[in-house]
Write an enzyme that holds these catalytic residues in place. Structure first.
Site, PDB file in Angstrom:
ATOM      1  N   GLN A 177       7.975  -6.919  -1.208  1.00  0.00           N
ATOM      2  CA  GLN A 177       7.478  -8.064  -1.953  1.00  0.00           C
ATOM      3  C   GLN A 177       8.507  -9.176  -2.117  1.00  0.00           C
ATOM      4  O   GLN A 177       8.171 -10.276  -2.554  1.00  0.00           O
ATOM      5  CB  GLN A 177       6.967  -7.613  -3.322  1.00  0.00           C
ATOM      6  CG  GLN A 177       5.748  -6.718  -3.204  1.00  0.00           C
ATOM      7  CD  GLN A 177       5.289  -6.202  -4.555  1.00  0.00           C
ATOM      8  OE1 GLN A 177       5.697  -5.133  -4.991  1.00  0.00           O
ATOM      9  NE2 GLN A 177       4.446  -6.968  -5.222  1.00  0.00           N
ATOM     10  N   HIS A 275       7.945   2.372  -2.006  1.00  0.00           N
ATOM     11  CA  HIS A 275       7.058   1.491  -2.775  1.00  0.00           C
ATOM     12  C   HIS A 275       6.046   0.885  -1.798  1.00  0.00           C
ATOM     13  O   HIS A 275       6.160  -0.280  -1.411  1.00  0.00           O
ATOM     14  CB  HIS A 275       7.873   0.405  -3.477  1.00  0.00           C
ATOM     15  CG  HIS A 275       7.103  -0.378  -4.504  1.00  0.00           C
ATOM     16  ND1 HIS A 275       7.442  -0.411  -5.834  1.00  0.00           N
ATOM     17  CD2 HIS A 275       6.002  -1.157  -4.396  1.00  0.00           C
ATOM     18  CE1 HIS A 275       6.587  -1.171  -6.502  1.00  0.00           C
ATOM     19  NE2 HIS A 275       5.704  -1.649  -5.644  1.00  0.00           N
ATOM     20  N   GLU A 335       3.573   4.662  -7.684  1.00  0.00           N
ATOM     21  CA  GLU A 335       2.114   4.677  -7.826  1.00  0.00           C
ATOM     22  C   GLU A 335       1.420   5.388  -6.661  1.00  0.00           C
ATOM     23  O   GLU A 335       0.573   4.798  -5.974  1.00  0.00           O
ATOM     24  CB  GLU A 335       1.606   3.234  -7.958  1.00  0.00           C
ATOM     25  CG  GLU A 335       2.255   2.490  -9.116  1.00  0.00           C
ATOM     26  CD  GLU A 335       1.666   1.089  -9.364  1.00  0.00           C
ATOM     27  OE1 GLU A 335       0.994   0.551  -8.479  1.00  0.00           O
ATOM     28  OE2 GLU A 335       1.877   0.546 -10.470  1.00  0.00           O
TER      29      GLU A 335
END
Ligand SMILES: *[C@@H]1O[C@H](CO)[C@@H](O)[C@H](O)[C@H]1NC(C)=O
Ligand SMILES: *[C@@H]1O[C@H](CO)[C@@H](O)[C@H](O)[C@H]1NC(C)=O
Ligand SMILES: *[C@@H]1O[C@H](CO)[C@@H](O)[C@H](O)[C@H]1NC(C)=O
Ligand SMILES: *[C@@H]1O[C@H](CO)[C@@H](O)[C@H](O)[C@H]1NC(C)=O
Ligand SMILES: *[C@@H]1O[C@H](CO)[C@@H](O)[C@H](O)[C@H]1NC(C)=O
Ligand SMILES: *[C@@H]1O[C@H](CO)[C@@H](O)[C@H](O)[C@H]1NC(C)=O
Ligand SMILES: *[C@@H]1O[C@H](CO)[C@@H](O)[C@H](O)[C@H]1NC(C)=O
Ligand SMILES: *[C@@H]1O[C@H](CO)[C@@H](O)[C@H](O)[C@H]1NC(C)=O
Length: 621
Positions: A177, A275, A335
């Protein structure tokens, strides 16, 4: 099933006094703080000499102090690499689809020709790298003028609590990101490079953090932020992903330099291993698979691949042997539910996580902590006094959390919510559970917001159970009716640009739920608020004055303090998402940042909420 429900009700009974109850009443709100005030029956009007007397206190952010000691959490890399199979180190270059020269080392399975072929097979959509930087930028100290605190909001916290000395306050981001330089210095393609196959702006440049990281850290240290939570890109360290393939010297060195720079600035690094940016190798060249909706989460993250566990553990071992001396806290997965495709994915995540834990603690002898971070916007029962709504909330939360946390934290089997919903789930043996149980030191949670939950058909537990066996149900896979309003029809809190509502009192309830259910200290590994239409504000000064985000952070942090002091919940830290606006898996529209990023110049500016959040923590530390 009923047994587990009874234990859930027992947990709720412990925490119920923190639950918001809907009690119908009339009349004005009580002002309990005024009960002893004198009576003000008659104002005293009078003339007086007028004088201009407004004044504003100008304060400047305090930088984190330079380090005086260095802590270590494992032996130095040189003495650890012998613990793992021998590694070869290589470098590759930059992929340029426009180049006409082609590599001639075609008989080397890991040479430049093979590496280039990875990118050609990935064929990232609309690939351009119109980057400003191609080498690491040296940092410059921030001028004081950038560090002056903005005017405070009129209303704010009035508590008198302090953060415990060990409380970890920091900011978070993730590799894909922010880094950019996606096809440079030997990095191979990841899922993130092909994720978005429409014409939205792609991630290739993002925040150019790969080359700007020193200035980025300089800015955070100048603001007084202690912890820096970031993720490694697996595809930078092992471009060919699998065990026995060469390590990318430049990628490995990059993160080592980053960790050193964080430490040199008086900050502390925490590392997430994965991630969302899975190497593309696990899709075996089938890029349609990356676009297929998975059974469980939102994206097929490739975790179900039969080579995944060994490959992840090998990658983790390489990262840990090189960095564990300097990194006190590790998160294996970000997550995982959201990128789990099926029951095999869940199985592989849990087993890979456990192997990494055992390697770190037992083989490597690390003295730091191992954790894993989860998503779940807390499901609260629509009516907490209705057992069917409570059942629905438990179904919703346990599917997302207990699926991982039962085995990892409690050493017990998957919850019924998961076993009912995912028919191909892999059973865990007693031996598995003994090995997996107790393999995390903290429970990492990203508790952005809350959501109100009831059965699909009001009051019908059967409607939940029928849905669990029907994957074409519109309620699948969570099998509850989720709303964002309370029973009276009001939004549950002030709404952001997306799914985040400001729900601080539910955060406090959630922390009690997590701590009392899974019995480990909790770290808030991400929390943040994309202010509505922030990106559309024409004047930068208006984007910077982000009062709703300040309200979000200060109210959440106030409730964290109450959770610690009034509920006895061990909240070990909180990391704000994110330290700057970034690429949010599709575009740059949702601004979660504590800083703006000018997409043309890459210039960062601190938003008001950044000062407010740091000031809140510093005045209570
Ligand atoms: C391969 O290319 C390199 C330069 O890119 C050159 O030095 C080398 O001789 C070439 N090898 C063969 C076998 O052509
Ligand atoms: C390749 O060339 C095209 C046309 O000049 C240009 O638009 C594009 O950005 C280039 N791609 C890269 C990765 O440099
Ligand atoms: C980007 O690529 C997609 C196909 O991957 C294509 O449909 C779209 O038109 C492209 N957009 C632009 C702006 O070139
Ligand atoms: C799993 O990944 C391996 C390693 O990249 C690959 O060879 C294999 O084909 C993949 N399996 C499937 C079912 O895609
Ligand atoms: C690619 O993956 C999709 C989704 O998993 C699958 O339906 C398809 O059969 C695969 N194609 C090949 C050629 O393996
Ligand atoms: C599953 O749900 C779909 C959509 O609501 C419905 O049409 C279908 O009848 C259900 N199947 C069963 C077996 O209940
Ligand atoms: C969910 O519950 C709300 C509140 O009772 C109701 O208004 C709504 O229609 C339900 N949604 C669905 C999709 O059933
Ligand atoms: C970004 O920087 C450019 C060049 O300085 C400037 O023209 C533009 O207004 C800036 N954008 C914003 C949103 O401030």
């Amino acid at each position: 099933m009923w047994l587990s429900m009874i234990s859930v009700l027992a947990v709720l009974a412990i925490t119920i006094n923190a639950q918001q109850q809907y009690i119908t009443t009339t009349g004005p709100s009580p002002r309990t703080q005024c009960s002893t005030a004198a009576s003000w029956s008659q104002p005293n009007y009078h003339f007086a000499a007028f004088q201009y007397s407004m004044s504003e206190t100008i304060r400047v952010a305090t930088s984190v102090p330079a380090p005086t000691t260095t802590s270590t959490y494992a032996a130095p890399p040189d003495s650890l690499t012998s613990l793992i199979p021998s590694i070869s180190y290589t470098t590759w270059g930059k992929w340029d689809p426009n180049t006409t020269a082609s590599a001639n080392d075609t008989d080397n399975p890991y040479g430049n020709a093979a590496w280039t072929a990875l990118w050609e097979a990935a064929n990232p959509p609309n690939f351009t790298e119109q980057a400003l930087y191609s080498t690491t930028v040296e940092p410059t100290a921030l001028p004081t003028s950038e560090l002056i605190l903005p005017p405070a909001d009129y209303f704010g916290p009035t508590d008198c609590y302090q953060f415990p000395k060990e409380f970890m306050f920091g900011v978070a981001g993730s590799a894909s990101q922010i880094e950019g330089a996606t096809a440079e210095e030997g990095k191979s393609p990841s899922l993130m490079d092909v994720l978005v196959q429409d014409d939205r702006p792609k991630a290739y440049v993002t925040n150019e953090n790969y080359y700007l990281y020193k200035q980025e850290i300089e800015r955070l240290a100048s603001m007084g932020v202690k912890y820096y939570s970031f993720s490694l890109a697996w595809t930078r360290i092992l471009p060919f992903a699998l065990p026995g393939t060469p390590v990318n010297q430049e990628g490995l060195q990059h993160y080592s330099d980053l960790i050193d720079f964080v430490l040199a600035k008086g900050m502390i690094p925490t590392v997430t291993l994965l991630h969302f940016d899975t190497p593309l190798q696990f899709f075996a060249g089938n890029l349609t698979a990356t676009q297929e909706p998975p059974l469980i989460g939102y994206v097929n993250g490739g975790y179900q691949n039969e080579t995944f566990i060994d490959a992840f553990v090998n990658y983790a071992q390489i990262a840990m042997t090189h960095y564990a001396d300097r990194v006190p806290v590790w998160f294996t997965f970000n997550e995982p539910l959201l990128y789990s495709s099926d029951g095999k994915s869940i199985n592989n995540v849990i087993k890979a996580h456990a192997q990494v834990y055992h390697f770190y603690k037992e083989t490597l002898g690390g003295t730091g902590k191992i954790s894993i971070k989860f998503n779940d916007n807390f499901g609260v029962p629509r009516d907490p006094s209705n057992p069917n709504d409570v059942y629905a909330a438990d179904h919703f939360n346990s599917f997302q959390l207990a699926t991982f946390c039962n085995p990892i934290f409690l050493g017990i089997d998957y919850p019924d919510s998961y076993k009912q919903t995912v028919p191909d789930y892999i059973t865990l043996t007693a031996e598995d559970l003994a090995y997996i149980g107790g393999t995390a030191d903290y429970l990492g949670i990203d508790p952005y917001t809350a959501t109100v939950v009831a059965p699909p058909v009001p009051d019908s537990i059967d409607s939940i159970l029928e849905c669990t066996t029907n994957s074409s149900s519109p309620y699948s896979p969570y099998c509850v009716n989720q709303t964002l309003s309370n029973p009276a029809g009001w939004n549950i809190g002030y709404r952001s640009q997306s799914y985040v509502y400001i729900t601080p009192t539910y955060l406090r309830l959630y922390l009690s739920y997590l701590y009392n259910t899974f019995r480990k200290p909790v770290i808030i590994t991400e929390f943040g608020f994309p202010v509505f239409a922030e990106a559309e504000k024409v004047d930068l000064s208006d984007q910077l004055f982000d009062t709703p985000r300040s309200i979000y952070y200060l109210s959440y942090m106030s409730e964290v303090l109450k959770s610690i002091w009034e509920d006895g919940v061990e909240v070990a830290g909180a990391f704000a998402w994110s330290f700057a606006d970034n690429w949010e898996f599709g575009d740059y529209d949702a601004h979660f940042g504590l800083q703006t990023v000018n997409r043309t110049t890459q210039e960062r500016r601190f938003k008001k909420s950044f000062f407010d959040l740091v000031d809140f923590v510093n005045t209570r530390s």
